[in-house]
Every structure is written in structure tokens, then in C-alpha cells.
Design a protein around this motif. Structure first.
Motif, mmCIF file in Angstrom:
data_model
loop_
_atom_site.group_PDB
_atom_site.id
_atom_site.type_symbol
_atom_site.label_atom_id
_atom_site.label_comp_id
_atom_site.label_asym_id
_atom_site.label_seq_id
_atom_site.Cartn_x
_atom_site.Cartn_y
_atom_site.Cartn_z
ATOM 1 N N ILE A 88 31.876 44.353 48.537
ATOM 2 C CA ILE A 88 30.625 45.039 48.960
ATOM 3 C C ILE A 88 29.698 45.394 47.844
ATOM 4 O O ILE A 88 28.422 45.263 48.023
ATOM 5 C CB ILE A 88 31.101 46.438 49.495
ATOM 6 C CG1 ILE A 88 32.128 46.139 50.705
ATOM 7 C CG2 ILE A 88 29.987 47.299 49.774
ATOM 8 C CD1 ILE A 88 33.046 47.330 51.247
ATOM 9 N N ILE A 89 30.251 45.624 46.825
ATOM 10 C CA ILE A 89 29.419 45.687 45.294
ATOM 11 C C ILE A 89 28.675 44.568 45.252
ATOM 12 O O ILE A 89 27.295 44.646 45.030
ATOM 13 C CB ILE A 89 30.407 46.039 44.194
ATOM 14 C CG1 ILE A 89 31.035 47.475 44.583
ATOM 15 C CG2 ILE A 89 29.534 45.935 43.076
ATOM 16 C CD1 ILE A 89 32.048 47.808 43.467
ATOM 17 N N ALA A 90 29.075 43.368 45.167
ATOM 18 C CA ALA A 90 28.145 42.238 45.040
ATOM 19 C C ALA A 90 27.274 42.185 46.173
ATOM 20 O O ALA A 90 26.275 41.298 45.811
ATOM 21 C CB ALA A 90 29.500 41.051 44.887
ATOM 22 N N ALA A 91 27.751 42.211 47.389
ATOM 23 C CA ALA A 91 26.665 42.158 48.538
ATOM 24 C C ALA A 91 25.516 42.977 47.944
ATOM 25 O O ALA A 91 24.254 42.568 48.347
ATOM 26 C CB ALA A 91 27.305 42.423 49.634
ATOM 27 N N GLY A 92 25.826 44.232 47.540
ATOM 28 C CA GLY A 92 24.833 45.121 47.190
ATOM 29 C C GLY A 92 23.763 44.620 46.295
ATOM 30 O O GLY A 92 22.588 44.784 46.227
ATOM 31 N N PHE A 93 24.420 44.114 45.367
ATOM 32 C CA PHE A 93 23.636 43.526 44.347
ATOM 33 C C PHE A 93 22.884 42.239 44.673
ATOM 34 O O PHE A 93 21.723 42.050 44.277
ATOM 35 C CB PHE A 93 24.343 43.020 42.807
ATOM 36 C CG PHE A 93 24.444 44.136 41.944
ATOM 37 C CD1 PHE A 93 23.752 44.419 41.250
ATOM 38 C CD2 PHE A 93 25.988 44.740 41.898
ATOM 39 C CE1 PHE A 93 24.063 45.418 40.367
ATOM 40 C CE2 PHE A 93 25.894 45.863 41.180
ATOM 41 C CZ PHE A 93 25.122 46.287 40.239
ATOM 42 N N GLY A 130 18.866 42.349 44.425
ATOM 43 C CA GLY A 130 18.304 41.149 43.707
ATOM 44 C C GLY A 130 17.303 40.265 44.740
ATOM 45 O O GLY A 130 16.024 40.196 44.465
ATOM 46 N N GLY A 131 17.530 40.213 45.936
ATOM 47 C CA GLY A 131 16.516 39.800 46.882
ATOM 48 C C GLY A 131 15.407 40.673 47.192
ATOM 49 O O GLY A 131 14.368 40.200 47.306
ATOM 50 N N GLY A 188 30.040 48.773 34.605
ATOM 51 C CA GLY A 188 29.079 47.831 34.495
ATOM 52 C C GLY A 188 28.148 47.867 35.878
ATOM 53 O O GLY A 188 26.839 47.925 35.544
ATOM 54 N N SER A 189 28.688 47.988 36.913
ATOM 55 C CA SER A 189 27.916 47.889 38.171
ATOM 56 C C SER A 189 27.283 49.399 38.317
ATOM 57 O O SER A 189 25.966 49.255 38.699
ATOM 58 C CB SER A 189 28.778 47.720 39.195
ATOM 59 O OG SER A 189 29.233 46.623 39.444
ATOM 60 N N VAL A 231 26.075 39.069 40.791
ATOM 61 C CA VAL A 231 26.982 38.887 41.948
ATOM 62 C C VAL A 231 28.164 38.321 41.531
ATOM 63 O O VAL A 231 29.217 38.644 42.004
ATOM 64 C CB VAL A 231 26.027 38.323 43.027
ATOM 65 C CG1 VAL A 231 27.109 37.904 44.322
ATOM 66 C CG2 VAL A 231 25.071 39.182 43.422
ATOM 67 N N PRO A 232 28.010 36.798 41.277
ATOM 68 C CA PRO A 232 29.496 36.235 40.756
ATOM 69 C C PRO A 232 30.070 36.920 39.630
ATOM 70 O O PRO A 232 31.137 36.852 39.756
ATOM 71 C CB PRO A 232 28.858 34.912 40.211
ATOM 72 C CG PRO A 232 27.666 35.069 39.881
ATOM 73 C CD PRO A 232 26.723 36.067 40.658
ATOM 74 N N VAL A 233 29.624 37.574 38.792
ATOM 75 C CA VAL A 233 30.421 38.382 37.686
ATOM 76 C C VAL A 233 31.155 39.385 38.336
ATOM 77 O O VAL A 233 32.423 39.546 38.013
ATOM 78 C CB VAL A 233 29.217 39.122 36.624
ATOM 79 C CG1 VAL A 233 30.088 40.003 35.732
ATOM 80 C CG2 VAL A 233 28.521 37.912 36.107
ATOM 81 N N VAL A 234 30.525 40.360 39.443
ATOM 82 C CA VAL A 234 31.570 41.201 39.776
ATOM 83 C C VAL A 234 32.606 40.565 40.742
ATOM 84 O O VAL A 234 33.752 40.941 40.687
ATOM 85 C CB VAL A 234 30.610 42.142 40.970
ATOM 86 C CG1 VAL A 234 31.366 43.013 41.801
ATOM 87 C CG2 VAL A 234 29.606 42.693 40.224
#
Length: 380
Positions: A269-274, A278-279, A207-208, A370-373
Motif C-alpha cells: 500500500i505504501i509503495a502504491a501511495g508513492f 510520483g505520477g 524513510g517513507s 516504490v521498488p525500494v519500499v
């Protein structure tokens, strides 16, 4: 698999520049972006010389065990690409590009698979990060090379593909054939690949892969250029420079992935990337000045470079060696699905609304992921 320790039970974490596998992988990776970025600047010239329509010319960038795949792919990618330099008719050029695209896809998959086979832990993240950095650097430089050569002749850029031949020879001479590479590619193998990752892991990682490419190609490579043109009336060369900045930003963050992985899990790390993506998208929506919009665009590249190495590391760690190539192929399929849908989706949804509201919605989607990952990445 490289699992040597430092005498205290710890795995090495640096980049093993002396490794023949690393050298072959990075040299092969730097060739992979030749498929599109090198040729894209030459499309108008090719269109005019061969008397094509824009649609016909654009078709030239459409693209349709490890060692035994990589080496023939390198030879095919190089020789087929260089053959166009001889100036064949359009239909021959198109047929060659279709076959060459298949070889290019094999380069993307096998290089990452070789890294997954050969290294583990933080060192795997480190080498994967450098691999993405090399990929991004090539994608940033090749449009300049292709544009300069196209000014000489429409078919001159295709001669560059010959640089792949010495890489193919080097791979043939030094690349080992990993154990377990001869797994039969049957229907049962594909079923095993599908089930190789737990459902939660598959949803998070695949999904990512889909979403990050959808946002990058839809926003950074489609919406932002139109916004730069429509709002600030930037010439094409400056728009190209802004897009190149996304690649430069991804070089920096992907090269740092090994350091990130010492402290944070791949899912983190993946969540941080998203979060960065997003930002960046929200900032692009808000951007009151050109400078803010350029900085926001750079953030999209930085987020992409943060996500991709950890995606590949997560897939590599989550499956057995014999299923790794298949699992990474699925990752690659979701990647290219996102790349294909992104530009179409963004240009379709923008009708009557403008690009800024669309960037805000896309930013919200990235931040919501982010919270999904993180949730899908939780153990137990």
C-alpha cells in the motif's frame, strides 16, 4: 488489545463505532489540526493588530503512558489556546503557542498509539484510515473557520480551542489505561525503541514517513501554490481551494485503507501511495492546462492518504506494545522533519530553474522509492 474473533478464527474488520476508545481517539484527532490551519488565515490580521513583522507573526504556527499523556494534553491544548482569546501581549501569545505545540504533538502520537494498542489486523488499518481521514477533514475545514472568525477579531479563532475540554472530560471518564503503559522512559528504553524494528523495516517505514511529508509540503503546499500564482495568476482564495482539494483526496483514500489491507500488505500500500504521488508530480510538471494541474495536485493528496495509515499500521505491528509509543514518536519525528525541510528545500532549489523541472525531479524520486519500499518489505 482487541482480538475478538467472529467464531471462525477471523478478526473483525469493520469500524467499531461503539468503542469508547475509537470515539475519544477520533474526537482528539479532529482537534489536532487546530494548531496551524485554524490560525494561519488570521496571521495577517494578527500581524496588523499587534504591529508585528511577517516573520514574527509566522512564529505563531511554529511547533516545537497513552491515557496519562492524552488527557493532560487535551486540557493543556484547549486551555492554553483559549487563553489567547483574552488578548495578551505578543510575547505571551508566542510562549503559549510553544507550550501548546508540545501538547499538539502529544495528541498526534497518543491517538495513533491507542489505536495500535487496541486493534490489530485489518481492523487496525481500518481505524487508522478513518483517523487520517478525520485529520485531513479537519485540516480542510479549519482554514475556513479561522478566516471567518478572524474577520470578527484577531483573537476570536483562539476561542475555538475550548471545544477540546469536553473531549478531555470524556477521555478521563471512558478511556482505559492499557496494560504495560507504565514502562519507564529511560535511556535503555530509548535504545530498545531504536532496535524494536528490524533495520530493513525501520528504513522502509521511517524513510517513507520522511519522504512523503517532504514531497507533500514541498510540492503540494509550496511549489504548486507558487506555480498557480505565477503561471495562471490565480487569486489566493482559489489557490487555497486547490490546496484544500489535496486534503479532500486524502480523506477518500485514507478511509479506504482497511479495504486495501484485506488484499495488499502495508508495504504494498505504501509503495502504491508513492506511485500515485510520483505520477501526480510528473503530471504537475507536464500539465498543459490548469485543470490537469489541479487534478495532479489532488493525486498528491490521494497518495499521502494512501501511505500514512499503512505507515502507522506497519510500525504498530512491528513492535511490542511497551515500545509502540516510542516507535511512533520516532515516526512522528521523521514526519515533522520532512515537513520542515520540504518548503525550504523546494524554494531553495527552485532559484533560477522554475518549479516545473523541480516537480519532475521530485516525481522521479517518488517513483524510484516504490521498488525500494517493496524490496525492504520483503520477508527473509
Amino acid at each position: 488489545m482487541a482480538s475478538e474473533s467472529d467464531g471462525q478464527g477471523r478478526l473483525p474488520t469493520g469500524i467499531p463505532w461503539s468503542s469508547p476508545t475509537v470515539r475519544v481517539v477520533l474526537l482528539s484527532t479532529v482537534l489536532a489540526p487546530l494548531g496551524v490551519p485554524l490560525i494561519s488565515p488570521a496571521l495577517p490580521t494578527i500581524r496588523d493588530v499587534l504591529a508585528l513583522t511577517d516573520a514574527q507573526a509566522s512564529l505563531l504556527v511554529d511547533r516545537v503512558g497513552r491515557r496519562r499523556v492524552l488527557i493532560p494534553s487535551l486540557f493543556a491544548f484547549s486551555l492554553l489556546g483559549a487563553a489567547v482569546a483574552l488578548g495578551p501581549p505578543y510575547w505571551v501569545v508566542l510562549a503559549v503557542r510553544v507550550v501548546q505545540g508540545t501538547a499538539a504533538a502529544a495528541l498526534f502520537i497518543t491517538t495513533v498509539t491507542l489505536i495500535g494498542d487496541t486493534f490489530e489486523g485489518v481492523r487496525r488499518n481500518t481505524v487508522l484510515g478513518v483517523n487520517v481521514a478525520v485529520l485531513s477533514a479537519g485540516a480542510a475545514v479549519y482554514p475556513l473557520v479561522g478566516g471567518a472568525l478572524a474577520a470578527v477579531s484577531w483573537n476570536a479563532p483562539f476561542a475555538v480551542y475550548l471545544v477540546g475540554l469536553p473531549v478531555a472530560v470524556l477521555a478521563y471518564r471512558v478511556l482505559p489505561e492499557p496494560a504495560g503503559e507504565r514502562e519507564r522512559r529511560s535511556v535503555s528504553y530509548l535504545r530498545n525503541v531504536v532496535s524494536a524494528l528490524p533495520a530493513r523495516e525501520a528504513a522502509a517505514l521511517y524513510g517513507s514517513a520522511f519522504l512523503i511529508e517532504l514531497l507533500l509540503f514541498g510540492a503540494a503546499l509550496t511549489a504548486v501554490p507558487f506555480l498557480l500564482d505565477g503561471t495562471y495568476d490565480l487569486p489566493a482564495v482559489l489557490i487555497g481551494a486547490v490546496v484544500t482539494l489535496t486534503e479532500v483526496a486524502s480523506v477518500v483514500t485514507s478511509a479506504l485503507n482497511g479495504g486495501f489491507s484485506r488484499r495488499v500488505s502495508n508495504h504494498g500500500i505504501i509503495a502504491a501511495g508513492f506511485g500515485i504521488v510520483g505520477g501526480g508530480l510528473v503530471a504537475a510538471w507536464w500539465a498543459p492546462t490548469l485543470g490537469v494541474l489541479v487534478a495532479a495536485t489532488a493525486a498528491l493528496g490521494a497518495g499521502w492518504g494512501t501511505v500514512l495509515p499503512s505507515l502507522d499500521a506497519g510500525v504498530s505491528e512491528g513492535v511490542e506494545t511497551r515500545f509502540r509509543a516510542g516507535a511512533l514518536s520516532f515516526r512522528n519525528s521523521t514526519t515533522f522533519l520532512g515537513r520542515a525541510l520540504g518548503p525550504w528545500l523546494f524554494t531553495t532549489l527552485v532559484v533560477g530553474r522554475g518549479y516545473r523541472p523541480l516537480l519532475l525531479v521530485a516525481g522521479g524520486c517518488a517513483l524510484a522509492f516504490v521498488p525500494v519500499v517493496l524490496l525492504l518489505g520483503r520477508r527473509g
